[in-house]
Design a protein around this motif. Structure first.
Motif, PDB file in Angstrom:
ATOM      1  N   ASN A   1     -52.440  11.041  57.751  1.00 36.42           N
ATOM      2  CA  ASN A   1     -51.696   9.896  58.259  1.00 36.42           C
ATOM      3  C   ASN A   1     -52.046   9.763  59.844  1.00 36.42           C
ATOM      4  N   LYS A   2     -53.416   9.563  59.931  1.00 31.04           N
ATOM      5  CA  LYS A   2     -53.874   9.309  61.223  1.00 31.04           C
ATOM      6  C   LYS A   2     -54.002   7.859  61.541  1.00 31.04           C
ATOM      7  N   ILE A   3     -54.225   7.531  62.609  1.00 30.43           N
ATOM      8  CA  ILE A   3     -54.239   6.084  63.392  1.00 30.43           C
ATOM      9  C   ILE A   3     -55.347   5.750  64.180  1.00 30.43           C
ATOM     10  N   LEU A   4     -55.963   4.602  63.601  1.00 27.65           N
ATOM     11  CA  LEU A   4     -56.927   4.103  64.492  1.00 27.65           C
ATOM     12  C   LEU A   4     -56.634   2.889  65.094  1.00 27.65           C
ATOM     13  N   ALA A   5     -56.690   3.002  66.229  1.00 24.41           N
ATOM     14  CA  ALA A   5     -56.167   1.716  67.157  1.00 24.41           C
ATOM     15  C   ALA A   5     -56.998   1.018  68.107  1.00 24.41           C
TER      16      ALA A   5
ATOM     17  N   GLY B   1     -51.087  12.736  61.920  1.00 28.36           N
ATOM     18  CA  GLY B   1     -50.237  11.782  62.919  1.00 28.36           C
ATOM     19  C   GLY B   1     -51.063  11.588  64.096  1.00 28.36           C
ATOM     20  N   GLY B   2     -52.118  11.878  64.537  1.00 25.29           N
ATOM     21  CA  GLY B   2     -52.823  11.699  65.638  1.00 25.29           C
ATOM     22  C   GLY B   2     -53.377  10.137  65.624  1.00 25.29           C
ATOM     23  N   ALA B   3     -53.668   9.822  66.801  1.00 22.96           N
ATOM     24  CA  ALA B   3     -54.455   8.608  67.057  1.00 22.96           C
ATOM     25  C   ALA B   3     -55.683   8.446  67.954  1.00 22.96           C
ATOM     26  N   LEU B   4     -56.321   7.875  67.269  1.00 23.17           N
ATOM     27  CA  LEU B   4     -57.849   7.527  68.145  1.00 23.17           C
ATOM     28  C   LEU B   4     -57.799   6.075  68.580  1.00 23.17           C
TER      29      LEU B   4
ATOM     30  N   ILE C   1     -57.124  10.691  70.869  1.00 24.17           N
ATOM     31  CA  ILE C   1     -58.288  10.648  71.455  1.00 24.17           C
ATOM     32  C   ILE C   1     -58.628   9.349  72.001  1.00 24.17           C
ATOM     33  N   VAL C   2     -58.950   9.094  72.982  1.00 22.68           N
ATOM     34  CA  VAL C   2     -59.399   7.582  73.638  1.00 22.68           C
ATOM     35  C   VAL C   2     -60.931   7.603  73.794  1.00 22.68           C
ATOM     36  N   SER C   3     -61.555   6.503  72.934  1.00 19.95           N
ATOM     37  CA  SER C   3     -63.030   6.520  72.959  1.00 19.95           C
ATOM     38  C   SER C   3     -63.249   5.179  73.978  1.00 19.95           C
ATOM     39  N   THR C   4     -64.037   5.633  75.057  1.00 17.43           N
ATOM     40  CA  THR C   4     -64.506   4.831  76.023  1.00 17.43           C
ATOM     41  C   THR C   4     -66.030   4.074  75.952  1.00 17.43           C
ATOM     42  N   VAL C   5     -66.477   4.409  74.913  1.00 18.39           N
ATOM     43  CA  VAL C   5     -67.583   4.231  74.737  1.00 18.39           C
ATOM     44  C   VAL C   5     -67.976   2.776  73.996  1.00 18.39           C
TER      45      VAL C   5
ATOM     46  N   PRO D   1     -68.103  -1.995  71.245  1.00 24.79           N
ATOM     47  CA  PRO D   1     -69.282  -2.169  70.737  1.00 24.79           C
ATOM     48  C   PRO D   1     -69.698  -3.452  70.609  1.00 24.79           C
ATOM     49  N   GLU D   2     -70.948  -3.888  70.480  1.00 26.15           N
ATOM     50  CA  GLU D   2     -71.333  -5.345  70.134  1.00 26.15           C
ATOM     51  C   GLU D   2     -71.601  -5.446  68.661  1.00 26.15           C
ATOM     52  N   GLU D   3     -71.727  -4.242  68.001  1.00 26.26           N
ATOM     53  CA  GLU D   3     -72.203  -4.178  66.602  1.00 26.26           C
ATOM     54  C   GLU D   3     -70.928  -3.782  65.843  1.00 26.26           C
ATOM     55  N   PRO D   4     -70.823  -4.383  64.504  1.00 26.26           N
ATOM     56  CA  PRO D   4     -69.660  -3.788  63.621  1.00 26.26           C
ATOM     57  C   PRO D   4     -69.737  -2.353  63.339  1.00 26.26           C
ATOM     58  N   VAL D   5     -68.676  -1.522  63.164  1.00 27.64           N
ATOM     59  CA  VAL D   5     -68.521  -0.230  62.844  1.00 27.64           C
ATOM     60  C   VAL D   5     -67.985  -0.007  61.255  1.00 27.64           C
ATOM     61  N   ALA D   6     -68.437   1.000  60.886  1.00 25.47           N
ATOM     62  CA  ALA D   6     -68.242   1.446  59.235  1.00 25.47           C
ATOM     63  C   ALA D   6     -67.075   2.565  59.407  1.00 25.47           C
ATOM     64  N   LEU D   7     -66.356   2.392  58.398  1.00 25.91           N
ATOM     65  CA  LEU D   7     -65.062   3.526  58.386  1.00 25.91           C
ATOM     66  C   LEU D   7     -64.685   3.469  56.833  1.00 25.91           C
ATOM     67  N   HIS D   8     -64.682   4.884  56.531  1.00 28.10           N
ATOM     68  CA  HIS D   8     -64.268   5.321  55.192  1.00 28.10           C
ATOM     69  C   HIS D   8     -62.760   5.524  55.359  1.00 28.10           C
ATOM     70  N   LEU D   9     -62.138   4.856  54.659  1.00 30.61           N
ATOM     71  CA  LEU D   9     -60.409   4.909  54.669  1.00 30.61           C
ATOM     72  C   LEU D   9     -59.972   6.135  54.519  1.00 30.61           C
ATOM     73  N   PHE D  10     -60.491   7.071  53.740  1.00 31.04           N
ATOM     74  CA  PHE D  10     -60.035   8.488  53.482  1.00 31.04           C
ATOM     75  C   PHE D  10     -59.901   9.083  54.822  1.00 31.04           C
ATOM     76  N   SER D  11     -60.565   8.864  55.732  1.00 32.12           N
ATOM     77  CA  SER D  11     -60.757   9.325  56.948  1.00 32.12           C
ATOM     78  C   SER D  11     -59.220   9.075  57.805  1.00 32.12           C
ATOM     79  N   LEU D  12     -58.767   8.013  57.555  1.00 34.20           N
ATOM     80  CA  LEU D  12     -57.140   7.779  58.089  1.00 34.20           C
ATOM     81  C   LEU D  12     -56.163   8.234  57.036  1.00 34.20           C
ATOM     82  N   ILE D  13     -56.361   8.064  55.542  1.00 35.00           N
ATOM     83  CA  ILE D  13     -55.329   8.412  54.944  1.00 35.00           C
ATOM     84  C   ILE D  13     -55.025   9.996  54.669  1.00 35.00           C
ATOM     85  N   GLY D  14     -56.116  10.763  54.925  1.00 37.42           N
ATOM     86  CA  GLY D  14     -55.652  12.312  55.063  1.00 37.42           C
ATOM     87  C   GLY D  14     -55.119  12.595  56.365  1.00 37.42           C
TER      88      GLY D  14
END
Length: 345
Positions: free
Chosen positions: A284-288, A260-263, A240-244, A269-282
């Motif tokens: 083996n996903k990648i946020l890049a 194993g997929g990647a976002l 997934i490629v986020s362009t927003v 964005p000008e603002e910080p973002v929130a992330l619950h790490l279980f979204s990655l752990i379950g």
């Protein structure tokens, strides 16, 4: 030094206005470019309005530059007068670090931005909303004959910004790729991913641009405002490629990835973002993240686009319309990139 006409923001959040700036004399390895077209990138607005922090003023934005060489320094070997060329988001780097030596100049800690930066000479850099620019030949790329200069200009940022992660993360036959947002970046991502052979899905807030998305090469188009979209597409995508440039619910989007997929984020964005790490752990996903590309990869992208008939979808405007265009970009009222005809400056 040579005086040239330009459009500049005199201060943060101030409207851009016509002015004159100084360009340096052509040095041994420099190329003087008569700018024909300059794209308006959302990052121009972020920086001119100090959304990403303190900036340098007066500011001449513009890092999607297409033009023609009108003079070269005595040491230049890559270009000649009359060549069709482009300049993207950077105009210099240290040239000595590991990143520079491996064609990753965009990650050099000494990288010099095309505008809103200080060059090695201690002077501020000014971008493409002007009639001419002087750039070291090593940071200039050749625009293939198969691309018109106006539709090529946005490729110098939007094109390479999306091409680089699509190539790095293996978009191609047998891969399912989603693009979040169908704007200046998103529409080039769709075209390039389609040309690479991937199955392409657009994830947009609404279905307002669905017909456009399908014409540009998308196979599927979904509205993210519909909760059923996230149920239906759970576990679907390799990439997934986020362009927003707005904060996302990363948990929701990460749920759309296969194991194993990647976002990969190219919007900032000008603002910080929130992330619950279980979204990655379950799973083996990648946020890049991904930031433009090096000079060699930018040339590769232009050659690829020329070979596949890919140019940006543009609306050409006069320089006097820049401030109105900024407001329209913020209102998502452009399909899909404004390009300034610099002859109107």
């Amino acid at each position: 030094m040579t005086t040239v006409a330009a459009y500049a923001a005199p201060a943060g959040k101030a409207p851009l206005e016509r002015t004159t700036i100084e360009r340096r004399a052509v040095r041994e390895f420099d190329v003087l470019i008569d700018i024909k077209f300059a794209g308006i990138c959302h990052s121009d607005i972020h920086q001119a309005r100090e959304g990403w922090g303190e900036a340098i003023f007066p500011m001449v934005p513009g890092h999607e530059i297409a033009g023609v060489v009108s003079e070269v320094g005595p040491g230049v070997t890559k270009f000649a007068v009359g060549d069709r060329v482009g300049v993207g988001c950077m105009v210099d780097s240290c040239r000595e670090c590991d990143n520079c030596k491996t064609d990753l100049e965009q990650h050099c800690t000494g990288m010099v931005g095309t505008y809103n930066a200080i060059g090695k000479d201690g002077e501020p850099t000014y971008g493409g909303y002007s009639t001419h620019v002087v750039v070291d030949e090593n940071f200039v790329v050749r625009i293939p004959d198969g691309l018109s200069l106006d539709v090529a200009a946005p490729l110098l940022c939007a094109g390479i910004t999306t091409y680089s992660p699509l190539k790095q993360w293996g978009a191609g036959p047998g891969k399912k790729v989603a693009v979040i947002g169908l704007g200046g970046l998103g529409h080039t991502a769709v075209k390039i991913a389609h040309a690479l052979g991937a199955e392409v899905t657009v994830l947009s807030q609404s279905l307002r641009k669905k017909d456009d998305g399908l014409k540009l090469g998308a196979d599927h188009y979904y509205a993210t405002s519909d909760p059923k979209t996230f149920e239906e597409l759970a576990g679907s995508f390799d990439l997934i490629v986020s362009t927003v440039s707005a904060p996302l619910d990363f948990g929701a989007y990460l749920s759309l990835l296969r194991t194993g997929g990647a976002l990969v984020n190219v919007g900032a964005p000008e603002e910080p973002v929130a992330l619950h790490l279980f979204s990655l752990i379950g799973g083996n996903k990648i946020l890049a993240g991904s930031m433009i590309g090096g000079i060699a990869e930018t040339q590769e992208m232009l050659d690829f686009c020329a070979g596949h008939g890919i140019g940006a979808e543009i609306e050409r405007i006069a320089a006097s319309e820049i401030n109105e265009a900024y407001e329209r970009v913020l209102a998502s009222d452009v399909r899909y990139r404004f390009v300034i005809d610099t002859s109107t400056i």
